[in-house]
Design an enzyme around this catalytic site. Structure first.
Site, short mmCIF file in Angstrom:
data_model
loop_
_atom_site.label_atom_id
_atom_site.label_comp_id
_atom_site.label_asym_id
_atom_site.label_seq_id
_atom_site.Cartn_x
_atom_site.Cartn_y
_atom_site.Cartn_z
N GLU A 324 17.23 67.00 -47.79
CA GLU A 324 16.96 67.85 -46.63
C GLU A 324 16.16 67.07 -45.58
OE1 GLU A 324 14.68 72.13 -45.79
OE2 GLU A 324 14.24 70.98 -47.60
N HIS A 325 15.06 66.46 -46.00
CA HIS A 325 14.22 65.64 -45.13
C HIS A 325 14.19 64.22 -45.67
CE1 HIS A 325 12.37 69.75 -45.19
NE2 HIS A 325 12.46 69.61 -43.88
#
Length: 428
Positions: A324-325
């Site tokens: 996601e990040h």
């Protein structure tokens, strides 16, 4: 708390540790199925019943009055309002760059082709409530909808046992220009807006994260409405070189781990010395954090430190995870950016901490999780618009191409398709 793996020697064990396959339990599935059926068939009565059962309150007005929103805004710390307004301006400015325009072009024979971009009419933004309040989710979901030109933007969020909605969320709704706010949460809220009731409007799209019941409900109503994605637990990968600051890395890993025991945080580095330093720093600092127990459990169950033979291998491991990040704590992040393909958002350099993106930078913080960054994208203006093809065929071009088109239909065995062309050819 954090186990060190060596890649590629420990690849199998690493994959097992970081397995993010989503599996919803059958009891939750049955519960959501029942909720959706009752809301679809009974409407408001079912919504109120489930709200009383799950939120502990019997509501008489599901919509938050404008006066309550205005009061929350007026009572808020002016400095906080200023921060919200600046953040919303940043987010809106970024999303304006995503706005698409309709296009038309003319071909030979007077044919005009094109694509028309139009906004959806109604959107629902689901904002989590409960123990934590996330006004940032209000801003991040509202900005692309506003830029897209959505006519009506509704927001729903769970209320407390007294029927009150967190005032910071209401203040953010005011800043973001939300059309209407509802004090509902859970699968019953998703169902109400997906199907519509006597008092709740049916929307065209539902966006925003929630618990597993909300995620399951969004999955089930897809097709009746559009959705953004099925949100899973938070996750971050940090790629770092030997010169990275261990405490920066640890706090960025903690920032994801404090969300949820199911959150994931991974360091990937070619430096064994940095790996040891980060593991020691994490063990030393975890006990000083307010959510230290949650952080420790998340990093133990879903965290890892991966030592690779090179920076290229580090990029390969990150793409395998598709996080996601993704943070790049390296001397020249732009140099390795071309080697990275799969991530929801990439944070360039040690000063670009993920928290900046969560609240203030501008790119959306609603990102694909559970490895879906391989094929999904962040929430954007594109989620709130539709594309309609425009075809204006000319009489002369039908005369030139009509029989070819009819023969194509003949080969598919669709007589009426062919005759729809040939009947026009007879009138030329």
């Amino acid at each position: 708390m954090l186990t060190i793996y060596h890649f590629p020697q420990d690849e199998a064990a690493l994959r097992e540790q970081l397995n993010r396959t989503v599996s919803f339990d059958p009891d939750a599935q049955r519960t959501v199925d029942d909720i959706l059926y009752r809301v679809r068939t009974e409407g408001d009565a079912a919504v109120l019943d489930y709200t009383e059962r799950f939120q502990g309150i019997r509501l008489y007005d599901m919509r938050v009055p404008e006066a309550e929103i205005e009061a929350a805004y007026a009572a808020a710390d002016p400095e906080f309002i200023a921060i919200l307004e600046e953040a919303f301006a940043n987010i809106t400015a970024f999303h304006r760059n995503e706005a698409e325009k309709s296009f038309f072009y003319e071909q030979k024979g007077g044919v005009i082709l094109g694509q028309r971009v139009t906004p959806m009419e109604k959107a629902l933004l689901y904002v989590p409530g409960g123990k934590a309040a996330y006004p940032s989710s209000v801003l991040m979901n509202a900005a692309p909808a506003q830029v897209a030109g959505v006519d009506e933007i509704s927001m729903t969020t769970p209320c407390d046992a007294e029927g009150k909605v967190n005032p910071h969320i209401l203040a953010a709704a005011k800043v973001a220009g939300i059309t209407s706010v509802y004090r509902l949460g859970g699968a019953q809220a998703v169902a109400a807006f997906a199907y519509g009731t006597a008092t709740i409007p049916k929307v065209d799209i539902v966006t925003g994260p929630g618990n597993k019941y909300v995620a399951l409900a969004k999955k089930q109503v897809f097709g009746h409405v559009a959705i953004d994605s099925i949100a899973g637990p938070s996750e971050v990968v940090v790629i770092a070189d030997a010169g990275a600051e261990p405490e920066f890395i640890v706090m960025d890993m903690f920032a994801q781990a404090e969300h949820d025991p199911d959150a994931s945080a991974v360091l990937i580095t070619p430096s064994a010395e940095l790996a040891d330093a980060v593991r020691e720093t994490a063990a030393r600092l975890a006990g000083t954090m307010l959510r230290g127990e949650v952080i420790t459990r998340a990093l133990t169950d879903n965290g890892a430190i991966v030592v690779t033979g090179s920076m290229q291998e580090a990029c390969k491991v990150s793409d395998m995870i598709a996080p996601e990040h993704l943070e790049l704590h390296v001397d020249n992040p732009w140099e390795i950016l071309p080697d990275l393909r799969h991530a929801g958002a990439i944070f360039m350099g040690q000063w670009s901490c993920e928290t900046v993106g969560d609240y203030f930078a501008g790119p959306n913080h609603t990102l694909p999780t559970n490895g879906t960054a391989r094929f999904f994208s962040p929430l954007s203006v594109r989620d709130f618009v539709k594309h309609t093809s425009i075809i204006a065929w000319s009489k002369s071009e039908l005369a030139r191409t009509g029989e070819k088109i009819a023969r194509f239909a003949d080969h598919e065995g669709l007589q009426a398709h062919a005759e729809a062309v040939r009947v026009r050819l007879k009138h030329l």
